[in-house]
Motif scaffolding. Structure first.
Motif, PDB file in Angstrom:
ATOM      1  N   PHE A  51       0.856  -1.178   0.000  1.00 19.19           N
ATOM      2  CA  PHE A  51       0.000   0.000   0.000  1.00 19.19           C
ATOM      3  C   PHE A  51       0.898   1.236   0.000  1.00 19.19           C
ATOM      4  N   TYR A  52       0.573   2.179  -0.887  1.00 22.68           N
ATOM      5  CA  TYR A  52       1.305   3.439  -0.916  1.00 22.68           C
ATOM      6  C   TYR A  52       0.293   4.572  -0.834  1.00 22.68           C
ATOM      7  N   THR A  53       0.464   5.467   0.150  1.00 22.56           N
ATOM      8  CA  THR A  53      -0.450   6.580   0.377  1.00 22.56           C
ATOM      9  C   THR A  53       0.329   7.892   0.370  1.00 22.56           C
ATOM     10  N   LYS A  54      -0.195   8.850  -0.393  1.00 18.76           N
ATOM     11  CA  LYS A  54       0.423  10.174  -0.460  1.00 18.76           C
ATOM     12  C   LYS A  54      -0.685  11.196  -0.693  1.00 18.76           C
ATOM     13  N   VAL A  92       0.119   6.911  -8.090  1.00 17.63           N
ATOM     14  CA  VAL A  92      -0.316   7.923  -7.127  1.00 17.63           C
ATOM     15  C   VAL A  92       0.097   9.307  -7.600  1.00 17.63           C
ATOM     16  N   ASP A  93       1.320   9.460  -8.084  1.00 21.93           N
ATOM     17  CA  ASP A  93       1.783  10.760  -8.579  1.00 21.93           C
ATOM     18  C   ASP A  93       0.957  11.219  -9.781  1.00 21.93           C
ATOM     19  N   LYS A  94       0.547  10.273 -10.621  1.00 22.69           N
ATOM     20  CA  LYS A  94      -0.270  10.628 -11.780  1.00 22.69           C
ATOM     21  C   LYS A  94      -1.628  11.176 -11.336  1.00 22.69           C
ATOM     22  N   VAL A  95      -2.214  10.578 -10.303  1.00 23.69           N
ATOM     23  CA  VAL A  95      -3.490  11.069  -9.789  1.00 23.69           C
ATOM     24  C   VAL A  95      -3.313  12.447  -9.159  1.00 23.69           C
TER      25      VAL A  95
END
Length: 122
Positions: A51-54, A92-95
Motif C-alpha cells: 500500500f502506498y499513500t500520499k 499515485v503521482d499521476k493522480v
C-alpha cells in the motif's frame, strides 16, 4: 550427456520457490517514501500486499512471495518488490498531478438548502 546434479538442483529450487506449500508468519513493514507512506504486508498465505499513500491518495499492489526461506525484510531491502513499489508511486503521482475538467479548487460548489431547526407540525 545427462547432468544429474543440475536436475536435482532444479527440482530442489522448484520445491523451495513453490510458496503454496508454506504458511508464513504475517509481517508488516512501514516506511516513509517519496513524501508518502509505504506499507508492505506479508500474509500467511505468501501473498505480499503493498500500500502506498500520499496526500490522501492510496494505491494498492500485490505480489507473491519469492523466497520462502529468506526474511521478508531482507527481500524488501534487496529490492525484490521494487518494480511493484515503483508502479504504485507512479500511479499515485499521476493522480495527484491530474486535474478534473469539472471540479476546480477555486470554484465554490453550491451548498444544499438547510433543514429547519424545528420540525413543523402539519
Amino acid at each position: 550427456m545427462f547432468d544429474i546434479k543440475s536436475f536435482f538442483k532444479r527440482e530442489v529450487e522448484k520445491k523451495l520457490i513453490d510458496v503454496d506449500d508454506y504458511i508464513f508468519m504475517p509481517e508488516r513493514i512501514q516506511m516513509e517514501l517519496s513524501d508518502g507512506l509505504l506499507n508492505c504486508v506479508l500474509n500467511s498465505d505468501g501473498r505480499v500486499d503493498i500500500f502506498y499513500t500520499k496526500h490522501g491518495i492510496t494505491e494498492v499492489g500485490s505480489a507473491s512471495r519469492k523466497h520462502p526461506f529468506t526474511a521478508f525484510e531482507t527481500e524488501l531491502y534487496h529490492g525484490v518488490y521494487d518494480d511493484v513499489i515503483a508502479d504504485l508511486i507512479k500511479e499515485v503521482d499521476k493522480v495527484i498531478e491530474g486535474s478534473s475538467k469539472y471540479f476546480r479548487r477555486n470554484k465554490v460548489l453550491p451548498s444544499p438548502a438547510s433543514l429547519p431547526s424545528k420540525p413543523s407540525n402539519i
